[in-house]
Design an enzyme around this catalytic site. Structure first.
Site, short mmCIF file in Angstrom:
data_model
loop_
_atom_site.label_atom_id
_atom_site.label_comp_id
_atom_site.label_asym_id
_atom_site.label_seq_id
_atom_site.Cartn_x
_atom_site.Cartn_y
_atom_site.Cartn_z
N HIS A 274 26.89 20.52 61.89
CA HIS A 274 28.05 21.00 61.64
C HIS A 274 27.94 22.42 60.93
O HIS A 274 29.10 23.20 60.87
CB HIS A 274 28.80 19.85 60.65
CG HIS A 274 29.29 18.75 61.70
ND1 HIS A 274 30.26 18.86 62.79
CD2 HIS A 274 29.08 17.40 61.55
CE1 HIS A 274 30.17 17.49 63.35
NE2 HIS A 274 29.73 16.58 62.46
N GLY B 84 28.13 9.91 57.13
CA GLY B 84 27.99 11.39 56.72
C GLY B 84 29.05 12.39 56.71
O GLY B 84 29.78 12.00 57.68
N CYS C 204 30.58 10.70 65.69
CA CYS C 204 31.01 11.75 64.93
C CYS C 204 32.40 11.45 64.59
O CYS C 204 33.11 11.19 65.74
CB CYS C 204 30.73 13.04 65.57
SG CYS C 204 31.42 14.35 64.42
N LEU C 205 32.80 11.53 63.38
CA LEU C 205 34.33 11.25 63.09
C LEU C 205 35.09 12.51 63.59
O LEU C 205 36.42 12.29 63.88
CB LEU C 205 34.40 11.72 61.49
CG LEU C 205 33.82 10.29 60.60
CD1 LEU C 205 33.79 10.40 59.02
CD2 LEU C 205 34.54 8.94 60.70
N GLN D 57 33.89 19.70 58.58
CA GLN D 57 35.02 18.64 58.95
C GLN D 57 36.20 18.11 58.36
O GLN D 57 37.23 17.92 58.80
CB GLN D 57 34.28 17.24 59.16
CG GLN D 57 33.00 17.38 60.20
CD GLN D 57 32.41 16.02 60.23
OE1 GLN D 57 31.24 15.88 59.43
NE2 GLN D 57 32.52 15.14 61.17
N HIS E 214 22.26 15.66 62.20
CA HIS E 214 23.70 15.60 62.72
C HIS E 214 24.40 16.38 61.79
O HIS E 214 25.51 17.20 62.63
CB HIS E 214 24.12 14.12 62.91
CG HIS E 214 25.56 14.25 63.61
ND1 HIS E 214 25.95 13.77 64.74
CD2 HIS E 214 26.86 14.33 62.70
CE1 HIS E 214 27.29 13.54 64.60
NE2 HIS E 214 27.99 13.86 63.64
N GLU E 215 24.42 16.34 60.50
CA GLU E 215 25.27 17.00 59.61
C GLU E 215 25.09 18.27 59.47
O GLU E 215 25.79 19.28 59.47
CB GLU E 215 25.39 16.22 58.25
CG GLU E 215 25.88 14.82 58.35
CD GLU E 215 27.09 14.44 58.84
OE1 GLU E 215 28.00 15.44 59.01
OE2 GLU E 215 27.17 13.40 59.54
NI NI Z 1 29.66 14.65 63.08
#
Ligand code: NI
Length: 183
Positions: free
Chosen positions: A144, A45, A98-99, A50, A140-141
């Site tokens: 953000h 995702g 998370c990236l 991000q 989670h997304e």
């Molecule tokens: Ni994340």
């Protein structure tokens, strides 16, 4: 084009994202770039903030979970201007990474099921309930888009223990196998 992923410490990750306007001219390119960036970095995702774009939109591809949940084989979706409007009282514990927080994973409690409304890449409206991995990744997304990261959901004690590690990441002390940015 692969874009750089903003890492914890970058202000855009703590911002409230704006609604995606219907006449956003560069949307197809942004979506293509987000998928390319997500695949290149091994993510499932990716939210627009991000990649430094403070808009309410994220992409997911949950096909890597198809072994456990066969229905997820086709779960490649764009979520534009999403709104989670219902969630189950029951919470479940799952491990998250998370990236934007390289090298860290933590077990996080979140509602097991959610209902949300969103628009797809053609601005067609959708409304559906999600559980399992889809519910988890969407939540989670979604975070953000409102300036949250998953560690915000941890206990006070756990957050205190992780403070040093997160500060180090914010100072650029991490390794990642993909292109990153601090601001
Ligand atoms: Ni994340």
């Amino acid at each position: 084009m692969i874009r750089s992923i903003h890492v914890h410490g970058s202000p855009v990750l703590r911002q409230q994202a704006d609604e995606v306007p219907r006449d956003h001219a560069d949307l197809p390119q942004l979506l293509a770039d987000m998928y390319e960036t997500m695949y290149a970095s091994g993510g499932i995702g990716l939210a627009a903030p991000q990649v430094g774009v403070p808009l309410r939109l994220f992409v997911v591809d949950l096909s890597p979970y198809a072994d456990e949940e066969p229905a997820l084989l086709d779960m490649k979706k764009v979520f534009i201007n999403p709104e989670i409007y219902d969630e189950s009282d029951e919470e479940v514990l799952m491990n998250e990474g998370c990236l934007s927080i390289p090298g860290l994973t933590e077990d996080v409690y979140r509602p097991e099921k959610i209902r949300l409304r969103w628009l797809d890449e053609n601005f067609e409206p959708h409304d559906a309930e999600f559980d399992g991995h889809a519910s988890r990744v969407i939540q989670h997304e979604y975070d953000h888009l409102v300036g949250k990261i998953y560690t915000d959901h941890l206990s006070m004690l756990r957050r205190t223990l992780l403070r040093g590690r997160l500060s180090a990441i914010a100072r650029g002390d991490y390794t990642a196998k993909y292109k990153t940015k601090q601001k």
